[in-house]
Design an enzyme around this catalytic site. Structure first.
Site, PDB file in Angstrom:
ATOM      1  N   ARG A 256     -66.609 -89.989  29.275  1.00  0.00           N
ATOM      2  CA  ARG A 256     -65.405 -90.568  30.364  1.00  0.00           C
ATOM      3  C   ARG A 256     -66.061 -90.165  31.605  1.00  0.00           C
ATOM      4  O   ARG A 256     -66.859 -89.415  31.902  1.00  0.00           O
ATOM      5  CB  ARG A 256     -64.081 -89.495  30.009  1.00  0.00           C
ATOM      6  CG  ARG A 256     -63.152 -89.950  28.947  1.00  0.00           C
ATOM      7  CD  ARG A 256     -62.485 -91.355  29.129  1.00  0.00           C
ATOM      8  NE  ARG A 256     -61.706 -91.704  28.271  1.00  0.00           N
ATOM      9  CZ  ARG A 256     -61.998 -92.343  27.086  1.00  0.00           C
ATOM     10  NH1 ARG A 256     -63.218 -92.715  26.994  1.00  0.00           N
ATOM     11  NH2 ARG A 256     -61.012 -92.534  26.357  1.00  0.00           N
ATOM     12  N   GLU A 285     -63.556 -98.721  36.964  1.00  0.00           N
ATOM     13  CA  GLU A 285     -64.196 -99.499  36.141  1.00  0.00           C
ATOM     14  C   GLU A 285     -63.553-100.834  36.436  1.00  0.00           C
ATOM     15  O   GLU A 285     -62.235-101.118  36.649  1.00  0.00           O
ATOM     16  CB  GLU A 285     -64.375 -99.399  34.628  1.00  0.00           C
ATOM     17  CG  GLU A 285     -64.916 -97.974  34.472  1.00  0.00           C
ATOM     18  CD  GLU A 285     -64.842 -97.582  32.988  1.00  0.00           C
ATOM     19  OE1 GLU A 285     -64.115 -98.105  32.178  1.00  0.00           O
ATOM     20  OE2 GLU A 285     -65.744 -96.451  32.398  1.00  0.00           O
ATOM     21  N   HIS A 302     -69.098 -99.432  29.813  1.00  0.00           N
ATOM     22  CA  HIS A 302     -68.035 -98.792  28.928  1.00  0.00           C
ATOM     23  C   HIS A 302     -67.813 -99.511  27.370  1.00  0.00           C
ATOM     24  O   HIS A 302     -67.020-100.008  27.017  1.00  0.00           O
ATOM     25  CB  HIS A 302     -66.508 -98.751  29.534  1.00  0.00           C
ATOM     26  CG  HIS A 302     -65.758 -97.585  28.948  1.00  0.00           C
ATOM     27  ND1 HIS A 302     -64.889 -96.855  29.691  1.00  0.00           N
ATOM     28  CD2 HIS A 302     -65.653 -96.994  27.589  1.00  0.00           C
ATOM     29  CE1 HIS A 302     -64.142 -96.117  28.917  1.00  0.00           C
ATOM     30  NE2 HIS A 302     -64.750 -96.054  27.829  1.00  0.00           N
TER      31      HIS A 302
END
Length: 335
Positions: A256, A285, A302
């Site tokens: 994370r 993001e 991600h």
């Protein structure tokens, strides 16, 4: 039946199975129309009047606070840091997730990033594109010490994958006593060593042991992070801790954003206090921060879960959780 909003992106990119699971059971489905990760206010605007939400890593606090119809949040994935669990408990919003489907894809990406960072694969690619050819030297996993921070589903898979590379040591740092899992892995490493000797190859035996965070930082040639984002792990990997690492070490984060302090990492890499890093997750993001300026960091989008099979499994399980919840059937309850 239920009105279901899908906030996660992407959803059903390569397979419509999850959508079909919902629709064939009579649920009304609306999918994120923005084509990107939604902001908290956008989730609220789009999902306020829905009964269920199939979510990614969007911050859901605004929605849970303001929605009067929401009954279920079904996470596509395993992390729950974006879900206000106590608030869900107060408002009687059930929470489900898909804890197992994501593990194979994330563990393989973590391993590939360890190899990439240690062997400077992406760096060499960038050189060729600039017309350069220095043939950079790197380090091997074989004979190295690899640190795993967090030894849950994904951390254990990473350890099992690593055994085939024959590292000298695998160091595990976890809040829980992992002696049973470590015993099994040490037995597996011993069996692998016997097989190699049977083939006439005396390549040594990997040892796995549990250590403190400080020991992990100081001794590891590569560190891969697999802990959840919590108040305790926020900025856990900061300048002070990264400064304990070996100059040749690499740092991998597929867990994370926010566990690694991005500004501190920028300074550590710019000062060449560690060799390289690979970041798949970020506090905000899409990422557009200063790490983009550096050559000794690998940045990915991600995409730990983004293998076709694992993504399909995650989406299908998230949809099945919705169906099970509203029909009284099987689902993975968290809260």
């Amino acid at each position: 039946m239920a009105k279901v909003f899908v906030s996660t992106f992407p959803f059903c990119r390569t397979s419509k199975i999850a959508f079909d699971v919902l629709q064939s059971n009579g649920h009304e489905v609306v999918i994120n129309p923005l084509g990107r990760k939604m902001k908290p206010s956008e989730v609220l605007d789009h999902a306020r009047d829905f009964d269920a939400l199939i979510a990614g890593t969007e911050d859901l606090t605004d929605l849970v606070t303001n929605s009067k119809s929401l009954k279920l949040i079904s996470r596509v994935g395993v992390g729950l840091d974006s879900v206000p669990l106590e608030l869900c408990r107060e408002k009687e919003v059930a929470v489900a997730y898909t804890p197992d489907a994501v593990s194979p894809a994330v563990s393989e990406l973590a391993l590939s990033l360890i190899v990439d960072a240690m062997r400077k694969v992406t760096y060499a690619d960038r050189e060729i594109r600039k017309g350069e050819w220095t043939r950079p030297y790197g380090e091997r996993i074989g004979g190295a010490t690899i640190g795993i921070l967090g030894f849950g589903r994904i951390g254990k898979r990473v350890a099992s994958h690593l055994l085939g590379y024959l590292p000298k040591e695998i160091l595990v740092c976890d809040l829980l006593d992992q002696k049973d899992s470590i015993l099994l892995l040490n037995e597996l490493a011993s069996n692998l060593s016997q097989v190699n000797r049977g083939l006439g190859k005396n390549w040594g035996t990997t040892t796995i042991k549990q250590v403190s965070l400080e020991s992990l930082l100081k001794k590891s040639d590569a560190i891969t992070i697999h802990v959840p984002l919590t108040a305790e792990t926020k900025n856990l990997i900061n300048y002070k801790n990264m400064a304990l690492m070996k100059p040749n070490a690499v740092l991998i984060n597929t867990a994370r954003g926010g566990i690694v302090n991005e500004n501190d990492l920028f300074n550590i890499l710019k000062e060449n206090l560690i060799s390289a890093a690979a970041m798949d997750v970020f506090e905000e993001e899409p990422y557009k921060g200063p790490l983009c300026e550096l050559e000794n960091v690998i940045l990915t989008q991600h995409m730990g879960s983004c293998s076709n099979d694992c993504r399909e499994d995650m989406e299908r399980e998230a949809a099945e959780n919705v169906v099970g919840f509203f029909s009284g059937g099987r689902w993975e309850r968290v809260v």
